[in-house]
Design a protein around this motif. Structure first.
Motif, PDB file in Angstrom:
ATOM      1  N   LEU A   1       0.850  -1.201   0.000  1.00 19.41           N
ATOM      2  CA  LEU A   1       0.000   0.000   0.000  1.00 19.41           C
ATOM      3  C   LEU A   1       0.878   1.240   0.000  1.00 19.41           C
ATOM      4  O   LEU A   1       1.679   1.445   0.923  1.00 19.41           O
ATOM      5  N   ILE A   2       0.711   2.046  -1.041  1.00 23.55           N
ATOM      6  CA  ILE A   2       1.519   3.268  -1.159  1.00 23.55           C
ATOM      7  C   ILE A   2       0.779   4.376  -0.420  1.00 23.55           C
ATOM      8  O   ILE A   2      -0.317   4.770  -0.828  1.00 23.55           O
ATOM      9  N   CYS A   3       1.360   4.883   0.646  1.00 20.50           N
ATOM     10  CA  CYS A   3       0.684   5.946   1.420  1.00 20.50           C
ATOM     11  C   CYS A   3       1.580   7.164   1.521  1.00 20.50           C
ATOM     12  O   CYS A   3       2.762   7.033   1.837  1.00 20.50           O
ATOM     13  N   ASP A   4       1.013   8.318   1.267  1.00 20.76           N
ATOM     14  CA  ASP A   4       1.752   9.563   1.542  1.00 20.76           C
ATOM     15  C   ASP A   4       0.770  10.722   1.689  1.00 20.76           C
ATOM     16  O   ASP A   4      -0.447  10.499   1.733  1.00 20.76           O
ATOM     17  N   VAL A   5       1.311  11.926   1.749  1.00 25.35           N
ATOM     18  CA  VAL A   5       0.480  13.094   2.065  1.00 25.35           C
ATOM     19  C   VAL A   5       0.834  14.261   1.144  1.00 25.35           C
ATOM     20  O   VAL A   5       1.935  14.320   0.602  1.00 25.35           O
ATOM     21  N   SER A   6      -0.099  15.192   1.009  1.00 30.73           N
ATOM     22  CA  SER A   6       0.111  16.451   0.289  1.00 30.73           C
ATOM     23  C   SER A   6      -0.771  17.497   0.946  1.00 30.73           C
ATOM     24  O   SER A   6      -1.915  17.195   1.298  1.00 30.73           O
ATOM     25  N   GLU A   7      -0.249  18.701   1.073  1.00 29.70           N
ATOM     26  CA  GLU A   7      -1.013  19.718   1.790  1.00 29.70           C
ATOM     27  C   GLU A   7      -0.974  21.038   1.036  1.00 29.70           C
ATOM     28  O   GLU A   7      -0.041  21.325   0.296  1.00 29.70           O
ATOM     29  N   THR A   8      -2.010  21.819   1.255  1.00 31.73           N
ATOM     30  CA  THR A   8      -2.112  23.098   0.540  1.00 31.73           C
ATOM     31  C   THR A   8      -2.854  24.105   1.399  1.00 31.73           C
ATOM     32  O   THR A   8      -3.531  23.721   2.360  1.00 31.73           O
ATOM     33  N   THR A   9      -2.730  25.380   1.046  1.00 23.38           N
ATOM     34  CA  THR A   9      -3.603  26.380   1.682  1.00 23.38           C
ATOM     35  C   THR A   9      -4.420  27.085   0.618  1.00 23.38           C
ATOM     36  O   THR A   9      -3.926  27.323  -0.488  1.00 23.38           O
ATOM     37  N   THR A  10      -5.612  27.439   0.988  1.00 23.63           N
ATOM     38  CA  THR A  10      -6.451  28.290   0.135  1.00 23.63           C
ATOM     39  C   THR A  10      -7.110  29.332   1.023  1.00 23.63           C
ATOM     40  O   THR A  10      -7.204  29.138   2.241  1.00 23.63           O
ATOM     41  N   PRO A  11      -7.597  30.414   0.427  1.00 22.56           N
ATOM     42  CA  PRO A  11      -8.500  31.282   1.187  1.00 22.56           C
ATOM     43  C   PRO A  11      -9.729  30.469   1.641  1.00 22.56           C
ATOM     44  O   PRO A  11     -10.097  29.482   0.995  1.00 22.56           O
ATOM     45  N   TRP A  12     -10.351  30.898   2.734  1.00 24.88           N
ATOM     46  CA  TRP A  12     -11.522  30.167   3.266  1.00 24.88           C
ATOM     47  C   TRP A  12     -12.576  29.923   2.175  1.00 24.88           C
ATOM     48  O   TRP A  12     -13.220  28.877   2.137  1.00 24.88           O
ATOM     49  N   LYS A  13     -12.708  30.914   1.305  1.00 16.90           N
ATOM     50  CA  LYS A  13     -13.753  30.869   0.270  1.00 16.90           C
ATOM     51  C   LYS A  13     -13.680  29.570  -0.550  1.00 16.90           C
ATOM     52  O   LYS A  13     -14.689  29.085  -1.042  1.00 16.90           O
ATOM     53  N   TYR A  14     -12.467  29.034  -0.727  1.00 10.71           N
ATOM     54  CA  TYR A  14     -12.322  27.868  -1.609  1.00 10.71           C
ATOM     55  C   TYR A  14     -12.069  26.565  -0.848  1.00 10.71           C
ATOM     56  O   TYR A  14     -11.805  25.521  -1.459  1.00 10.71           O
ATOM     57  N   ALA A  15     -12.101  26.633   0.490  1.00 13.49           N
ATOM     58  CA  ALA A  15     -11.665  25.466   1.278  1.00 13.49           C
ATOM     59  C   ALA A  15     -12.528  24.228   0.991  1.00 13.49           C
ATOM     60  O   ALA A  15     -12.000  23.132   0.738  1.00 13.49           O
ATOM     61  N   ALA A  16     -13.833  24.387   1.024  1.00 14.37           N
ATOM     62  CA  ALA A  16     -14.704  23.218   0.819  1.00 14.37           C
ATOM     63  C   ALA A  16     -14.595  22.730  -0.625  1.00 14.37           C
ATOM     64  O   ALA A  16     -14.558  21.517  -0.891  1.00 14.37           O
ATOM     65  N   GLU A  17     -14.506  23.674  -1.559  1.00 10.11           N
ATOM     66  CA  GLU A  17     -14.476  23.302  -2.982  1.00 10.11           C
ATOM     67  C   GLU A  17     -13.225  22.476  -3.313  1.00 10.11           C
ATOM     68  O   GLU A  17     -13.306  21.433  -3.967  1.00 10.11           O
ATOM     69  N   ILE A  18     -12.065  22.909  -2.836  1.00 17.79           N
ATOM     70  CA  ILE A  18     -10.834  22.205  -3.215  1.00 17.79           C
ATOM     71  C   ILE A  18     -10.864  20.788  -2.642  1.00 17.79           C
ATOM     72  O   ILE A  18     -10.419  19.830  -3.274  1.00 17.79           O
TER      73      ILE A  18
END
Ligand code: FAD
Length: 554
Positions: free
Chosen positions: A422-439
């Motif tokens: 099982l290949i497991c890893d992570v990726s993280e990002t920031t957005t303005p609140w306005k786009y948080a749910a959409e992304i």
């Protein structure tokens, strides 16, 4: 190995002998089976012995070796195979896949362990004079290919491990500042500070195996950043050894001295020099520390609550909310509960059902409070109201206390999963609140489609990990069932989809893992071609011979 300098195992995270165990977590095998169709209880292939690796011989010249021995002493000039291999890669899952199959890349020719700034100066100057490549090494925990020499590098490759430089040199108690050597690992640094009643408050998940210099060089962020800030806020001054000169930035609360040189060093990933020490903000150890757990009917309700918490008078230490799949992961990853907590869990579920919640959609949240008892009581009151306004409910500190105790064990699960294909890893990002749910929604969709296209089973889940006035960081974890020889290509395809989605839906290429070579292809889109132009000119100006960790960031 050098006495007093800890080193991770060559094939995985942390130290030999420590591993993730599923046997005391009865729900976990079923969860993994349901999500990705893998039976984690089946026997696994053992890790091949180190002796099975074909390690290229060191190409360090006698002349350069003599200079290093002269500068730091023979004992601290290491060319043995295992030390060199440990310094060849970071700890991204791609690194683990490659190293397990004996693909070692361009292994450094030597690992140096300087003990003073003057020794670092001698190493940098000798390396540049010999036109060698010099790569600073902290804990080796980065996951963005920030440490490896470029494939086919024909020059000598020198890895400089800062591990002997691990002292808290001075605490300025009046200003709340500490002067600390860059090679110190998280626990050692906090022990030294705590012994005098202070804390820096920077706790990345990799805390046990990462260093102050590495945090600065990657623009790291810890789980308590809502209160203490990211490393970029915490570091106020620093010393960095550059070819032929030493950068000295005094600790200042703020300054208007042109474009910030401090900010240029933050995130420089060894491309500008070797950071030897830093002045950081430190704080008195708080009287009370509490992590409370909450549930929301949906992830979107949890996001809304975090947005309101950060703009309220509650200056919480941490606000984290997990999406439904991550919530199920956390619950499945818990140890078998005793009779009392099992009854309590059933009672909580009953309340949720009475409220009409869909248990497949609930979102778990941990919110951290610190300060005087009065302050914590006040903050909890404010947060409790916001949680309620967003349809959530509190379930007390039990789960939060457990989370706090286990938080640094989580990285071991990646090795366990990889053992089982099982290949497991992570990726993280920031957005303005306005786009948080959409992304979040877009990434879940696109990832599912990518898995279909690849013909494999995979799952992605997420939590909001760091909040700011105008937006938040969301941290995506993915697991893909692929036991074939194609694991690297599968990983790359999944990672590409996630990173491109960050760009397409108002995110940044990374919130705190940095760029390395892994995220480099998206830099044009992230900071615009003009931004890349400025960075390129900076690196070329400081390092015209491309001797300092070339190929990273851009
Ligand atoms: P290394 O990996 O050794 O080096 C990283 C880069 O910094 C390299 O380019 C190196 O050349 C450069 N560098 C190191 N020391 C110096 C120095 N003294 N001077 C100049 N350049 C230097 N990151 C977070 O921010 N938050 C997290 O919560 C987090 N969790 C993680 C969990 C796991 C399981 C893993 C594997 C990684 C995680 N990371 C996290 C990523 C990683 O721990 C960070 O990037 C960390 O800051 C790297 O520190 P290090 O000391 O290990 O640096």
């Amino acid at each position: 190995m050098i006495e007093g300098v800890k080193q991770q195992k060559w094939w995985g995270w942390g130290e030999e002998g420590l591993a993730y165990r599923y046997e005391d977590k009865p729900k976990f095998p079923g969860f993994v089976q349901k999500m990705v169709g893998v039976d984690i209880t089946r026997p696994v292939k053992p890790i091949p012995p180190f002796s099975s690796l074909d390690v290229p011989a060191s190409e360090l010249s006698d002349e350069l070796r003599a200079k290093f021995v002269d500068a730091i002493g023979e004992k601290y000039v290491q060319t043995d195979d295992e030390t060199r291999v440990v310094h060849a890669y970071g700890k991204g899952v791609r690194d683990l896949i490659r190293i397990r199959k004996g693909d070692l890349g361009r292994v450094p020719d030597v690992v140096l362990y300087p003990g003073t700034q003057e020794e670092v100066e001698a190493i940098v100057d000798a390396s540049v004079e010999a036109d060698a490549v010099l790569i600073p090494f902290g804990g080796g925990s980065n996951i963005v290919a920030a440490l490896e020499a470029q494939p086919g590098e024909t020059r000598q490759v020198i890895s400089v491990n800062l591990g002997r430089m691990s002292k808290v040199l001075e605490i300025d108690e009046t200003s709340g500042l500490a002067h600390i050597q860059a090679g110190v690992f998280g626990p050692d640094m906090e022990d030294q500070l705590n012994a005098r009643g202070w804390t820096m408050g920077h706790h990345p998940d990799s805390f046990v195996w990462s260093t102050l210099g590495g945090w600065i060089a990657t623009r790291s962020s810890g789980m308590q950043s809502d209160k203490y800030g990211d490393i970029a806020d915490i570091v106020r001054g620093l010393t960095m050894v550059m070819p032929g000169q030493v950068l000295q930035l005094r600790p200042l609360p703020s300054s208007s001295s042109g474009p910030s040189v401090r900010e240029m060093v933050l995130g420089s990933e060894g491309r500008l020099g070797v950071i030897t020490s830093a002045w950081v903000n430190v704080h008195r150890i708080p009287e009370v520390r509490e992590l409370q757990a909450y549930f929301f009917p949906t992830y979107e309700d949890g996001l809304k609550a975090c947005e309101q918490i950060v703009s309220s008078d509650a200056s919480v230490m941490m606000a984290r909310v997990s999406d439904p799949i991550e919530t199920q992961y956390i619950m499945a990853n818990g140890k078998k509960s005793g009779r009392v907590s099992s009854l309590a869990n059933k009672a909580i579920q009953k309340i949720m059902l009475q409220k009409g919640w869909d248990l497949e959609k609930i979102a778990m949240s941990f919110i951290g409070f610190e300060g005087s008892a009065n302050h914590v009581r006040y903050e909890k009151g404010l947060v409790g109201k916001i949680v309620k306004d967003n349809g959530g409910m509190g379930v007390g500190k039990g789960p939060g206390t457990l989370y706090d105790q286990k938080k640094y064990d989580t990285p071991y699960i990646r090795d366990f999963m990889l053992d089982r294909g099982l290949i497991c890893d992570v990726s993280e990002t920031t957005t303005p609140w306005k786009y948080a749910a959409e992304i979040h929604a877009k990434i879940v969709d696109r990832f599912a489609k990518a898995m279909d296209d690849l013909g494999v089973r995979g799952v992605v889940f997420c939590h909001l990990s760091h909040s700011y006035h105008s937006g938040a960081c969301q941290y995506f974890t993915f697991a893909i069932a692929d036991d074939s020889d194609n694991q690297e290509a599968t990983y790359d395809a999944a990672k590409r989809v996630i990173q491109q989605s960050f760009m397409d839906f108002h995110g940044t290429v990374s919130h705190h893992h940095g760029v390395g070579e892994e995220h480099s292809p998206w830099m044009d889109q992230d900071i615009s071609p003009a931004g890349v132009f400025i960075q390129r000119k900076l690196f070329e100006g400081v390092d015209p011979g491309r001797n300092l960790n070339p190929g990273k960031i851009i």
